[in-house]
Design a protein around this motif. Structure first.
Motif, PDB file in Angstrom:
ATOM      1  N   SER A  65     -47.116  47.866 -18.892  1.00 53.60           N
ATOM      2  CA  SER A  65     -46.540  48.775 -19.719  1.00 53.60           C
ATOM      3  C   SER A  65     -45.408  49.477 -19.322  1.00 53.60           C
ATOM      4  CB  SER A  65     -47.603  49.840 -20.214  1.00 53.60           C
ATOM      5  OG  SER A  65     -48.466  50.326 -18.983  1.00 53.60           O
ATOM      6  N   GLU A  66     -45.246  49.798 -18.007  1.00 55.96           N
ATOM      7  CA  GLU A  66     -44.167  50.580 -17.390  1.00 55.96           C
ATOM      8  C   GLU A  66     -42.830  49.909 -17.583  1.00 55.96           C
ATOM      9  OE1 GLU A  66     -42.825  52.479 -13.127  1.00 55.96           O
ATOM     10  OE2 GLU A  66     -44.974  51.632 -13.583  1.00 55.96           O
ATOM     11  N   PHE A  67     -42.924  48.475 -17.525  1.00 55.83           N
ATOM     12  CA  PHE A  67     -41.753  47.696 -17.919  1.00 55.83           C
ATOM     13  C   PHE A  67     -41.416  47.747 -19.610  1.00 55.83           C
ATOM     14  CE2 PHE A  67     -39.733  43.684 -19.342  1.00 55.83           C
ATOM     15  CZ  PHE A  67     -38.650  43.397 -18.455  1.00 55.83           C
ATOM     16  N   ILE A  68     -42.407  47.535 -20.108  1.00 56.13           N
ATOM     17  CA  ILE A  68     -41.915  47.679 -21.711  1.00 56.13           C
ATOM     18  C   ILE A  68     -41.574  48.679 -22.119  1.00 56.13           C
ATOM     19  CG2 ILE A  68     -43.411  47.522 -23.981  1.00 56.13           C
ATOM     20  CD1 ILE A  68     -45.337  45.670 -22.575  1.00 56.13           C
ATOM     21  N   VAL A  69     -41.939  49.906 -21.748  1.00 55.32           N
ATOM     22  CA  VAL A  69     -41.036  51.291 -22.178  1.00 55.32           C
ATOM     23  C   VAL A  69     -39.885  51.495 -21.425  1.00 55.32           C
ATOM     24  CG1 VAL A  69     -43.477  51.981 -22.894  1.00 55.32           C
ATOM     25  CG2 VAL A  69     -42.497  52.787 -20.713  1.00 55.32           C
ATOM     26  N   ALA A  70     -39.560  50.840 -20.460  1.00 56.90           N
ATOM     27  CA  ALA A  70     -38.486  51.061 -19.479  1.00 56.90           C
ATOM     28  C   ALA A  70     -37.085  50.976 -20.365  1.00 56.90           C
ATOM     29  CB  ALA A  70     -38.343  50.373 -18.172  1.00 56.90           C
ATOM     30  N   ALA A  71     -36.255  51.688 -19.958  1.00 57.14           N
ATOM     31  CA  ALA A  71     -34.814  51.526 -20.468  1.00 57.14           C
ATOM     32  C   ALA A  71     -34.417  50.093 -19.810  1.00 57.14           C
ATOM     33  CB  ALA A  71     -33.884  52.562 -20.267  1.00 57.14           C
ATOM     34  N   ASP A  72     -33.013  49.664 -20.664  1.00 51.86           N
ATOM     35  CA  ASP A  72     -32.754  48.254 -20.171  1.00 51.86           C
ATOM     36  C   ASP A  72     -31.835  48.360 -18.573  1.00 51.86           C
ATOM     37  OD1 ASP A  72     -33.480  46.913 -22.432  1.00 51.86           O
ATOM     38  OD2 ASP A  72     -31.634  46.734 -23.286  1.00 51.86           O
ATOM     39  N   ASP A  73     -31.329  49.609 -18.433  1.00 52.60           N
ATOM     40  CA  ASP A  73     -30.781  49.898 -16.953  1.00 52.60           C
ATOM     41  C   ASP A  73     -31.528  50.153 -16.316  1.00 52.60           C
ATOM     42  OD1 ASP A  73     -31.325  52.275 -18.023  1.00 52.60           O
ATOM     43  OD2 ASP A  73     -29.168  52.971 -17.552  1.00 52.60           O
ATOM     44  N   THR A  74     -33.006  50.219 -16.422  1.00 50.85           N
ATOM     45  CA  THR A  74     -33.926  50.619 -15.338  1.00 50.85           C
ATOM     46  C   THR A  74     -33.992  49.346 -14.115  1.00 50.85           C
ATOM     47  OG1 THR A  74     -35.333  51.952 -16.792  1.00 50.85           O
ATOM     48  CG2 THR A  74     -36.318  50.920 -14.655  1.00 50.85           C
TER      49      THR A  74
END
Length: 230
Positions: free
Chosen positions: A36-45
């Motif tokens: 879930s941390e990946f799913i909500v992360a911004a593209d530049d994370t």
């Protein structure tokens, strides 16, 4: 000498299998791919490091794979940042023992507020094809064949797992076969962080393997397992 090595490896494999649930060890499947941390992360994370290069979410495809093209793009971007801010990580290499042709390296990467586990599989053409077939069929027999014969130099024998989502298996197997069909050896990178598990499939040449990298700025990568096979 070879018979003794094989016998020792066989005993270690049996011990490993009977001390764990074999289906969990050899056929674990991560259907989520991304957390879930990946799913909500911004593209530049930055979601993982691969080949010492920070990989942003935008460079991960829908299968959780970092392609060669994406890695090159991320590397070019990172090298530009390095020139401005910090030194290039130093790779540490070793040559395989004379009797060995395959290797598995497991490392732990630690940085301020970040951690990652890496597994690097260095496979000959034949063993890479066995791995690809195991991904396609879900066969534990193929994985047992791969596991047999590995002898640990650092740490205990570790199982070869395919903790890969159903969607990712075909993608990874195809990339492996693209290389083996060209008579190439294969390096498979598996990077696990709090954002998920990510994969890269690359050509491996020669008999030299990279075991880990030396970073600056408080980042460390430590070898926790190293094993070889004929």
């Amino acid at each position: 000498m070879k018979k003794m090595r094989r016998f020792t490896a066989f005993l270690l494999i049996i011990t490993t299998i009977f001390s764990m649930n074999i289906m969990t060890v050899l056929a674990e499947e991560d259907n989520g791919r991304f957390t879930s941390e990946f799913i909500v992360a911004a593209d530049d994370t930055i979601v993982c490091y691969m080949d010492g290069v920070p990989i942003k979410k935008a460079y991960i495809n829908e299968y959780g794979v970092v392609t060669q093209e994406s890695l090159e793009q991320a590397k070019a971007e990172y090298e530009g940042e390095i020139r401005m801010t910090r030194a290039t990580p130093t790779s540490v290499y070793m040559t395989l023992p004379t009797w060995a042709n395959n290797a598995i390296v497991k490392t732990s990467l630690a940085a301020p507020r970040y951690g990652q586990t890496n597994i690097y599989y260095y496979f000959t053409k034949d063993n890479a094809n066995i791995y690809a077939m195991s991904l396609d069929t879900g066969s534990t027999e193929g994985l047992l064949a791969l596991l047999g014969g590995f002898i640990p130099k650092v740490g205990p024998v570790i199982a070869i797992m395919f903790t890969v989502s159903s969607l990712s298996k075909g993608e990874i197997a195809t990339k492996i076969r693209n290389l083996t069909n060209a008579n190439k050896k294969v390096r498979i990178n598996c990077a696990t962080s709090s954002f998920g598990t990510f994969y890269g499939v690359f050509e491996w040449t020669g008999r030299t393997i990279e075991t880990h990298k030396i970073y600056d700025s408080g980042t460390t990568e430590t070898v926790t397992n190293l094993q070889f096979k004929e």
